[in-house]
Scaffold this active site. Structure first.
Site, PDB file in Angstrom:
ATOM      1  CG  ASP A 164      -1.489   0.943   1.212  1.00  0.00           C
ATOM      2  OD1 ASP A 164      -2.176   0.561   0.087  1.00  0.00           O
ATOM      3  OD2 ASP A 164      -2.108   1.642   2.666  1.00  0.00           O
TER       4      ASP A 164
ATOM      5  CG  ASP B 243      -3.074   1.630   6.145  1.00  0.00           C
ATOM      6  OD1 ASP B 243      -3.458   1.561   5.338  1.00  0.00           O
ATOM      7  OD2 ASP B 243      -2.277   2.655   6.136  1.00  0.00           O
TER       8      ASP B 243
ATOM      9  CG  ASP C 195      -5.169  -1.816   2.264  1.00  0.00           C
ATOM     10  OD1 ASP C 195      -5.193  -1.839   1.262  1.00  0.00           O
ATOM     11  OD2 ASP C 195      -4.582  -1.058   2.624  1.00  0.00           O
TER      12      ASP C 195
END
Lengths: 277, 1025
Positions: free
Chosen positions: B383, B722, B726
């Site tokens: 990410d 986070d 996700d």
């Protein structure tokens, strides 16, 4: 050229698992060529031969360090065990049925062959009551133990050792241990775990084991050594028949251990006997 | 209330129908639908009405955009749809979870072994052999080991709590709803589709809502989409994609600013975006960990060998003349002897130790087996926000004096600063300072400036911190320039201005400062400050400005323009009434000061970490919800896209050819946005992943993340994230890594590992530790395998040449489960080979935990030497006690005969019932000073082993319990020659490996010492006199 290769490729797909066992094109067996397998086998042959050689060498060196007559360590056998003959801890027989007790008689007879008076004549008549020390003598002499000393249980007068009359004999012997010198005056005492005691007859008298039979010097130099024996004749009466009797015999009167918790055969022995009328 | 009845209605297309169908289908959907189908359905993009007119909305939901629903109708809907809350999925029953812990590869092996033991015991029992309880003890021990380690694993799993629980925390408790035209505060779970709700700054959005009215409403979508900036929410439909359009606010997101926005609920409960993510996350199955696969492979090998050996010796035994039943018992005993009883415990402890070590380095591992997974990882899908970047807007570049200056973006201000001597800089800094509404929260003097809390939006915060760092003491500075009037930023004029008095009390002019979208600012300027000189803003400067603007924009940065003007003293004397609404003052002909651009900068450690991953053969793929340009800029910044790598578009531009003509294979890099991804088939995606080593995915939805992870999953994939969005991908990945600070609870729960410091660099540590533990487990297993042979051969020799049994079953158990555990575990402390991070990740199909070479080396070479060592010791001990080797052969039946109480030894002594003769020493050893310096834990392990061995051997009372007997000290030294042999042998082998590198045996190098140690095994007869 190209086509053959293609064919080979397709064939490979089809028979790839077969190839993993035997691949005819490369001559590979289980993924290796004969040459490779040969080398591997050769390697392992050499490798294991070397190991075996090393093993043999160490064994040889080790055996060289050992004394012929005395074991290097004797701590595992500090006290002798007590064993009985006939060689059975559970005896049961019909006194009027000879084939039933024949095995015991046979066993005793063969055991006593070494104690035959004729054989024992050649042995030393040692002074009783003391150890027969011969540490310095190159040839160790053997103290005489005549079979006839067992009297009624010698099998000489009664070839059935009392089995036929329902009063069986049991021989007791102490295990041989090199260098063992029991202190005190060892004798065998047997008891029956029963309310009314059974009469027993001991041969030699009182079940004594004479100290002259000690010490033992080992099988190589003390070749014809015979252990002292004690015979117990169980004088069973009518009411003792058809019952299983547990007889315990102990070596008493000496420093020999007879009450080890874990080892029930150390200086004592328990056997069961059942005589059927 | 001002209500815009006709917002940009756009096309009323299929989405309406789709939604209806979706709704109907869900009603019809009975629970029987297969889970897989359900999952596939969820992976599809969700269709949410974003562009219907209010009339349509009203019609559909039978509600009113002004008065809300009627209470009675709302009640009906509530009964129909159920409460507005996230339903926990049907959890796996606890006993199933526990049972799963008992059914791993090794566990199954041990179960089978235990059953065999029971069968063997049963056979013995039926034959009337009542004395032999070894089989029973063995079976019980095996089961105990499985159950104890199972409990351990279950406890580990138990600690990681139910995923759905964390989603529940996101749900707001209360909501303001308008029903029957009246405002009510009700529990959020009572809300239904069609309800009109009101939200204000600080509230959590109570369901997925379509915004009806709003004023400067901003929501924080970061947990859902990964965008770090607050998103404006207004009634207009701005995008087809429901995730991008402005008129939909999502369940569980926080409304940051704005007063009383109203919206109509369009989805509740599990049908909301977050609900779907929640069910997606809990619906995705966990992948089998690579270490579990490896262990299963190992078990296959063990089982194969066990059966092979067992069968061979079964045949041999039959051939020798044993009865069938006896041979069968031998067969079983051999199979069981192959089971490495201690390995399960060793593996568990090794993994726990590494987990502990990782925890010290800020990686918390939730699932033990995941410890190793990171080491096998070959793709990391990372990410962007918060992981690669600092998750805070920071001033990155400035353009003034016709130069782009780079600002210091490091977290600790350790970077280089730019030249601040120019007069233009002072003007620019003044504008940036004054035209800024953000303020520090009070009482933060001790905290470093970058970490202080600020009231204000992201870019103003960035500017505030930047000016505080460069100019210093901003609050005081602002006080000196007293603010007269202020026009806040709005989306129509796209600028913000304020008018200030000058600090010089004699200078009575007013200073007007303005910032905003650069092109808008430029429009209003007629001059430009260059080196403190006001120059006319001609074509040339315009062009320079454009170039700079494009450059900065191309870096993915948010650019702001700054300008100022000293207002004419005569026109605007002191006391002039400035009107912010009318703007009765000069707002054109200003003097352009410069551009400042901001970005969420990468963390300082990230480029290095990405580099390390690259050298370690790990591919880093960025998957973010952010914009492609920003994503790409950060990717380039941290090295995910390396210097000189081009995308297809870059090549097309360079060669001036259409994009279609570019050979895709020429482009190393590739940026794919969610929109493009939506139109790609999975084959195309696989293709893209294969052709472009440097990939960036931008604007991706949770479903797309999941698809990307699945596409990568030929190899072993780690996913970092986070946000709530996700969590499905985290769950799906071979190893999900959540952020500890910024991470949502949902992400943390779905993950296998949590980075406490949110630092990508910690992943590298994880990779290193994972690879290390894999190597060390190899060593542990090699150690165990090697031990197996000297434990087995006594039994084989016992069967074939009938020597008294050298090594009893209970003793083996003691070696496996007591004395040898610690040395095996100490291997987990082995240091890394220096080049561990320069190797490629292992190929899961080729680089196995246990391969042929390792097994052969352990079994047939080292194991063989050890067996010979053991037998040497055995025969030595026997001979020294009076039993010469040749006598031993064939002695078995007499030795074991309980009726034979006067067995003669080689010296003519008669022994009483020598029942046992145990070869206890396999693990007892002398610590040769050779390896003292190698591994401190190992030394202590050896000391431990010696002590425990001695305790078992020499402790009074032990003979009574286990039949262990004190062994002679001399016998410990008997195998020393073999120890030396192993050492020399392995040295020779190592020499060979060095001369011919690439040998498969390379890794065993460090095992030498262990083999050496274990070879110092001893034998000792145990007798009950």
């Amino acid at each position: 050229m190209a086509t053959t290769e293609d064919k080979a490729a397709t064939k490979e797909n089809v028979s790839s698992w077969k190839d993993s066992i035997y691949n005819p094109r490369t001559g590979e067996l289980l993924g290796r060529t004969a040459c490779s397998w040969g080398l591997i086998l050769l390697f392992y042959l050499v490798f294991y031969c070397f190991l075996a050689g090393m093993f043999a060498l160490t064994m040889w060196v080790m055996l060289l360090t050992l004394d012929d007559n005395v074991p290097k360590y004797r701590d595992r056998v500090p006290y002798p065990g007590l064993v009985i003959r006939p060689h059975a801890l559970d005896m049961a027989f019909n006194k009027s049925d000879p084939p039933k007790y024949a095995q015991y008689v046979k066993n005793l007879e063969s055991f006593l062959q070494r104690y035959n008076d004729t054989k024992q004549e050649s042995n030393e008549d040692c002074p009783p009551g003391d150890y027969f020390m011969q540490d310095d003598a190159p040839e160790k002499k053997v103290c005489r133990f005549k079979r006839s000393a067992l009297s009624f249980c010698s099998g000489l007068s009664d070839t059935n050792f009392g089995y036929s009359e329902g009063k069986p004999c049991v021989l007791l012997k102490m295990n041989r241990i090199i260098g063992l010198k029991p202190r005190g005056d060892p004798y065998i005492n047997c008891t029956v775990k029963k309310d009314n005691p059974i009469q027993m007859q001991y041969f030699p008298s009182e079940g004594r084991i004479d100290k002259m039979y000690f010490p033992y010097y080992g099988k190589n130099i003390h070749e014809d050594y015979v252990q002292p024996l004690v015979a117990v004749k169980l004088l069973l009466t009518k009411e003792d028949y058809n019952k299983e009797l547990a007889v315990e015999c102990r070596v008493e009167g000496s420093d020999l251990c007879n009450n080890d918790e874990r080892d029930k055969f150390l200086g004592r022995v328990t056997f069961r006997i059942k005589v059927v009328e | 209330m001002h209500v815009n009845i006709f917002p940009i209605s756009g096309f009323v297309q299929d989405s309406y129908n789709m939604f209806e169908m979706d709704g109907e289908m869900e009603k019809k959907k009975k629970k029987k639908i297969k889970k897989k189908e359900k999952l596939e359905g969820m992976k599809k993009e969700m269709d949410i009405v974003s562009n219907d007119s209010y009339n349509e909305l009203e019609m559909r939901y039978n509600t009113s955009v002004t008065k809300g629903m009627t209470s009675t109708f709302a009640q009906q809907i509530l009964e129909r749809d159920g409460p507005n809350e996230l339903k926990p999925p049907k959890g796996t029953p606890e006993y199933v979870k526990f049972a799963r812990q008992l059914a791993g590869g090794l566990q199954c092996l041990m179960w089978v072994a235990a059953v065999i033991c029971f069968i063997a015991f049963g056979i013995e029992l039926s034959r009337g052999n009542l004395t032999c309880f070894d089989d029973l003890y063995l079976a019980i021990t095996l089961i105990a080991v499985v159950v104890v380690t199972g409990c351990f694993g279950y406890y580990q799993e138990f600690k990681s709590t139910n995923i759905i629980a964390s989603f529940k925390n996101l749900v707001p408790q209360q909501a303001v709803v308008i029903r029957d035209g009246k405002k009510n505060q009700i529990n959020a779970y009572q809300l239904v589709v069609g309800d009109l709700v009101e939200i204000k700054g600080g509230d959590r959005v109570p369901a997925d809502i379509r915004i009806i009215t709003s004023q400067a409403c901003k929501v924080d979508n970061s947990s859902l989409t990964g965008e770090s900036e607050p998103q404006t929410r207004s009634p207009e439909c701005t995008h087809e994609n429901p995730l991008e359009t402005r008129n939909i606010a999502f369940f569980s997101t926080t409304c940051l600013e704005g007063t009383a926005a109203t919206g109509m609920i369009i989805n509740t409960g599990d049908r909301t975006i977050i609900g779907r993510i929640a069910s997606l996350a809990s619906g995705v199955g966990n992948e089998k960990t690579p270490i579990a696969i490896e262990i299963e492979h190992f078990v296959d090998i063990i089982a194969g060998l066990a059966i092979f050996f067992g069968f061979t010796f079964f045949v041999v035994a039959m051939f020798i003349g044993y009865a069938f039943l006896e041979a069968t018992i031998f067969f079983m005993a051999i199979v069981v002897a192959y089971v490495p009883e201690g390995l399960l415990a060793t593996v568990t402890v090794c993994l726990s130790l590494t987990a502990k070590r990782l925890a010290r380095k800020n990686c918390v591992v939730k699932n033990l087996e995941a410890v190793e997974t990171l080491g096998s990882t070959s793709v990391i899908c990372s990410d962007k926000t918060g992981t690669l970047t600092q998750n805070r807007m920071t001033v990155a570049h400035l353009w003034f004096d016709n130069h782009i200056h780079a600002a210091d973006t490091t977290e600790d201000q350790s970077g280089q600063s730019f030249d601040q001597s120019s007069e233009t800089w002072r003007s620019l800094a003044r504008v940036a300072t004054l035209c800024n509404r953000a303020t520090f929260r009070p009482d933060q003097e001790g905290i470093p400036i970058p970490r202080r809390l600020v009231v204000g939006d992201a870019s103003e915060t960035a500017l505030l911190k930047f000016t505080e760092l460069t100019v210093g003491n901003i609050m005081d500075y602002r006080n000196r320039f007293k603010k007269v009037v202020e026009v806040p930023f709005n989306s129509t004029n796209k600028f913000q201005l304020s008018v200030h008095e000058l600090e010089d009390p004699l200078d009575l002019r007013y200073l007007l400062v303005m910032k905003g979208a650069p092109e808008r600012i430029l429009e209003r300027c007629s001059t430009i400050l260059i080196k403190g000189q006001e120059l006319p803003l001609d074509e040339q400067w315009s062009e320079a400005f454009q170039t700079a603007y494009m450059d900065l924009g191309g870096l993915g940065e948010r650019v702001l323009g700054f300008c100022h003007i000293y207002l004419n003293e005569k026109e605007f004397p002191r006391g002039y009434r400035f009107d912010p609404d009318e703007m009765n003052f000069t707002t054109s002909g200003l003097c352009f000061a410069g551009l400042i651009s901001m970005i969420d900068p990468p963390r300082a450690t990230v480029p290095d970490a990405v580099m390390k991953c690259r050298t370690a053969g790990i591919r880093v793929v960025m998957v973010t919800g952010d914009h492609p340009i920003t994503a790409r800029a950060i990717a380039a910044n941290v090295g995910i896209i390396t210097e000189g790598s081009e995308t297809v578009e870059d090549i097309a531009e360079r060669k001036r050819i259409p994009v279609e003509q570019v050979n895709k294979r020429d482009a190393r890099a590739c940026v794919i946005s969610g929109g493009q991804l939506k139109d790609m088939s999975s084959d195309e995606l696989d293709d893209a992943l294969r052709n472009h080593p440097e990939m960036v995915f931008a604007r991706t939805s949770p479903q797309q993340k999941l698809i990307i992870v699945e596409s990568c999953q030929g190899s072993i994939v780690a996913v970092t994230g986070d946000g709530v969005n996700d969590s499905p991908a985290l769950k799906k990945a071979d190893i999900g890594i959540a952020m500890g600070i910024a991470g949502s609870d949902a992400a943390k729960n779905a993950a296998d590992m949590i980075l406490l410091d949110d630092n990508f660099a910690s992943i590298v540590t994880g990779v290193e530790q994972g690879r290390l533990i894999f190597d060390n487990l190899k060593k542990s297993i090699a150690y165990t395998l090697t031990k197996n042979i000297p434990e087995l051969t006594p039994y084989l020799i016992y069967i074939t040449v009938s020597v008294p049994l050298p090594l009893g079953c209970i003793t083996i158990l003691f070696i496996e489960l007591a004395t040898d555990i610690y040395p095996s575990v100490s291997l987990a402390y082995e240091k890394a080979e220096s080049d561990i991070m320069h190797l490629k990740p292992r190929n899961p199909r080729r680089d196995r935990l246990v391969n042929e070479a390792l097994a052969v080396y352990s079994y047939f070479q080292i194991g063989a030497i050890q067996s010979f060592a053991g037998f040497t010791d055995y025969f030595t001990a026997m001979a020294q006690e009076g039993w010469f080797p040749l006598l031993c052969i064939g002695l078995r039946s007499q030795w074991e005969d309980v009726h034979l109480q006067d067995l003669q030894d080689s010296y003519g002594q008669e022994w009483v019932n020598i029942k046992m003769c145990d070869w206890l020493g396999t693990g007892f050893l002398l610590p040769p000073c050779l390896f003292v310096c190698r591994n401190r834990v190992l030394v202590s392990a050896i000391v431990f082993q010696l002590l425990l061995g001695n305790l078992l051997c020499y402790c009074p009372g032990m003979p009574n319990i286990f039949n262990f007997m004190p062994i002679r000290v001399q016998w410990w030294f008997v195998p020393v020659p073999y120890g030396i042999l192993i050492f020399v042998y392995d040295e020779i082998r190592k020499l060979g490996v060095r001369r011919y590198p690439g040998s498969k045996l390379k890794f065993i190098t460090s095992l030498t010492i262990f083999f050496l140690s274990i070879t110092l095994s001893t034998v000792h007869p145990v007798s009950s006199h």
